[in-house]
Design an enzyme around this catalytic site. Structure first.
Site, PDB file in Angstrom:
ATOM      1  N   LYS A  47       0.816  -1.213   0.000  1.00 35.56           N
ATOM      2  CA  LYS A  47       0.000   0.000   0.000  1.00 35.56           C
ATOM      3  C   LYS A  47       0.857   1.275   0.000  1.00 35.56           C
ATOM      4  O   LYS A  47       0.419   2.305  -0.477  1.00 35.56           O
ATOM      5  CB  LYS A  47      -0.960  -0.027   1.183  1.00 35.56           C
ATOM      6  CG  LYS A  47      -2.027  -1.104   1.003  1.00 35.56           C
ATOM      7  CD  LYS A  47      -3.022  -1.154   2.117  1.00 35.56           C
ATOM      8  CE  LYS A  47      -4.176  -2.090   1.781  1.00 35.56           C
ATOM      9  NZ  LYS A  47      -3.801  -3.519   1.860  1.00 35.56           N
TER      10      LYS A  47
HETATM   11  C1  LIG Z   1      -4.502  -4.540   1.224  1.00 35.77           C
HETATM   12  C2  LIG Z   1      -3.769  -5.828   1.099  1.00 35.77           C
HETATM   13  C3  LIG Z   1      -4.180  -6.828   0.182  1.00 35.77           C
HETATM   14  C4  LIG Z   1      -5.414  -6.690  -0.677  1.00 35.77           C
HETATM   15  O1  LIG Z   1      -5.287  -5.697  -1.676  1.00 35.77           O
HETATM   16  P1  LIG Z   1      -6.564  -5.148  -2.453  1.00 35.77           P
HETATM   17  O2  LIG Z   1      -6.074  -4.024  -3.293  1.00 35.77           O
HETATM   18  O3  LIG Z   1      -7.527  -4.681  -1.384  1.00 35.77           O
HETATM   19  O4  LIG Z   1      -7.140  -6.272  -3.251  1.00 35.77           O
HETATM   20  C5  LIG Z   1      -3.411  -7.969   0.091  1.00 35.77           C
HETATM   21  N1  LIG Z   1      -2.323  -8.156   0.862  1.00 35.77           N
HETATM   22  C6  LIG Z   1      -1.902  -7.229   1.753  1.00 35.77           C
HETATM   23  C7  LIG Z   1      -0.707  -7.505   2.592  1.00 35.77           C
HETATM   24  C8  LIG Z   1      -2.604  -6.032   1.905  1.00 35.77           C
HETATM   25  O5  LIG Z   1      -2.181  -5.119   2.798  1.00 35.77           O
END
Ligand SMILES: *Cc1c(COP(=O)(O)O)cnc(C)c1O
Length: 469
Positions: free
Chosen positions: A112
């Site tokens: 993220k």
């Molecule tokens: C947020 C997250 C996901 C999922 O991603 P999306 O964009 O919501 O599909 C998967 N793995 C981790 C470690 C995350 O922080």
């Protein structure tokens, strides 16, 4: 570039407007009016470019009219010059066919950061220009909260109020939020569950007492700018593996459908992608939707991959809109019916559009643990459980022939294993350590405010503490 809502009646906005708005006023999500396209020759010419430069090239058409080329170049160099790995998102080979794309070299060790670090800078640029303030109110069960806090900490025109369910977030995740020292950051530990905290946030966005006094902003993946920033690493990795002259498949651990939708955007922009594998845990609404056309919400089962424990996936609406002929009025009707009944069937056009590029696979806890053990045994790699869900799907797709043996399968490694040390240790008997750059996390003092579980307490706290605009 102009941005339109998936539900057809919100005003059209430019990139700046869509970034600050987050959700569209009709309840829909913003998408560019059309997909910019690169020719094969243009994509080939991108080979070998450093990440910040490639990022600016991919984002340029999306921000046209809102950022000059110089502004965009400067943003990309500032944001991506500061990651913990010079390649920003390095590729690691596991065996002849399987690869990992490490997306966890940002400040909070989850993918993220790649997008939120950019979003924080975009907020700053646009708010300065407008002489405005923005209040971010969000709820987190872990990764989003810390990445959002690190993205905006210290910014002059942004304040962030991040709610987490008290005692229900892992130690590493909580400390990544509560040890950030900045006057514009408020960590609120709320009595109750993540869903209660999330409900408070949603209610605040509809509360005239709040919206009449504060400009609220969103940092979850409904914000288009986040998805745009994630498109870049699909190009970056495919180019290294021989693209555009060779197709590549991706396996993406999926929750809110943001990360994998960015892969769809890359394909729409001309990148030859063989297939996008939507990897879910046992909270498998997306697996059922893609494999059977049945999009119906169940309860949420807690798993060792909490960032994928979702009931519904907000960004799926973007895919349904794009595959279903971009009919905003029909989409609004379909989503309103879904919100009432928590269940819907995909139309034929939506199902066919989705299955043209997406395959889905589901991993339970044993599958996930086996993938962690495989990566450790075969390639000496310690991976996190979210990545494990993706790798399970990648290995299964390769072994079953869904993906031909000569097509590389890249699993997106969405978190550093040290974020989930207990689950990793249980699976492979190795306890991953935090990288040196965040090593003193357990030595730093925490700061958070505990609040009772009712909505009014949280709302009043935000209203009393938000600096007036
Ligand atoms: C947020 C997250 C996901 C999922 O991603 P999306 O964009 O919501 O599909 C998967 N793995 C981790 C470690 C995350 O922080």
């Amino acid at each position: 570039m102009e941005y339109i809502s998936t539900r057809g009646s919100a005003p059209t906005l430019d990139f700046e407007g869509a970034t600050l708005a987050g959700l569209a006023s009709d309840g829909g999500l913003y998408l560019p009016r059309e997909w910019p396209r690169f020719t094969e020759a243009e994509i080939r010419a991108m080979r070998g470019r450093p990440y910040p430069e490639l990022a600016a090239t991919i984002m340029r058409p999306f921000v046209a009219g809102s950022l000059t080329d110089d502004e965009l170049d400067a943003l990309c160099h500032t944001v991506y010059g500061d990651f913990g790995h010079a390649a920003v998102t390095p590729l690691v080979q596991l065996d002849q066919q399987q690869w990992l794309l490490e997306l966890f070299h940002g400040p909070t060790l989850a993918f993220k950061d790649v997008a939120l670090q950019m979003l924080g800078r975009l907020f700053e640029t646009f708010l300065d220009r407008r002489d405005q303030q923005l209040k971010i109110v969000g709820a987190t069960s872990g990764d989003t909260g810390s990445a959002a806090i690190r993205a905006v900490a210290g910014l002059e025109r942004v304040e962030i109020f991040m709610l987490h369910p008290k005692g229900k977030v892992s130690d590493v995740q909580r400390r990544q939020m509560t040890t950030v020292r900045a006057p514009n950051v408020y960590n609120l530990a709320i009595e109750g569950s993540f869903d209660d905290a999330q409900a408070h946030v949603k209610r605040m966005f509809r509360d005239d007492d709040v919206t009449g006094r504060l400009q609220l902003g969103a940092v979850n993946s409904i914000n288009w700018a986040r998805l745009m920033a994630q498109v870049v690493y699909y190009f970056y990795s495919a180019l290294q593996l021989g693209g555009p002259d060779r197709t590549v498949a991706y396996s993406v651990p999926t929750g809110n459908f943001g990360d994998v939708f960015a892969g769809y955007v890359a394909a729409r922009m001309g990148l030859p992608i063989e297939r996008l594998i939507v990897a879910t845990n046992v909270n498998d609404i997306l697996h059922r939707a893609i494999s059977e056309g049945d999009y119906s919400a169940g309860g949420v089962t807690p798993t060792i991959t909490p960032s994928m424990d979702i009931q519904v996936s907000s960004n799926f609406e973007r895919l349904l809109f794009d595959c279903g002929g971009r009919d905003g009025m029909a989409m609004a009707d379909q989503m309103h019916a879904f919100e009432a009944s928590k269940s819907m069937r995909l139309t034929n056009a939506q199902s066919q559009g989705a299955s043209a590029l997406f395959t889905s696979l589901r991993a339970d806890q044993d599958d996930t643990n086996r993938a962690l053990a495989w990566a450790h045994r075969e390639a000496g790699q310690v991976i996190d459980p979210h990545t494990g869900v993706g790798l399970h799907a990648g290995i299964t797709a390769g072994a079953s022939g869904v993906i031909a043996p000569d097509v590389p399968i890249v699993t997106l490694a969405t978190a550093h294993p040290a974020k989930f040390p207990d689950a990793v240790e249980r699976a492979i008997g190795v306890r991953p350590g935090l990288p040196a750059r965040v090593g003193d996390l357990f030595g730093r003092e925490e700061r958070f405010i505990e609040l009772a579980g009712d909505y009014e307490t949280t709302r009043d706290f935000v209203l009393q503490n938000a600096a007036s605009a």
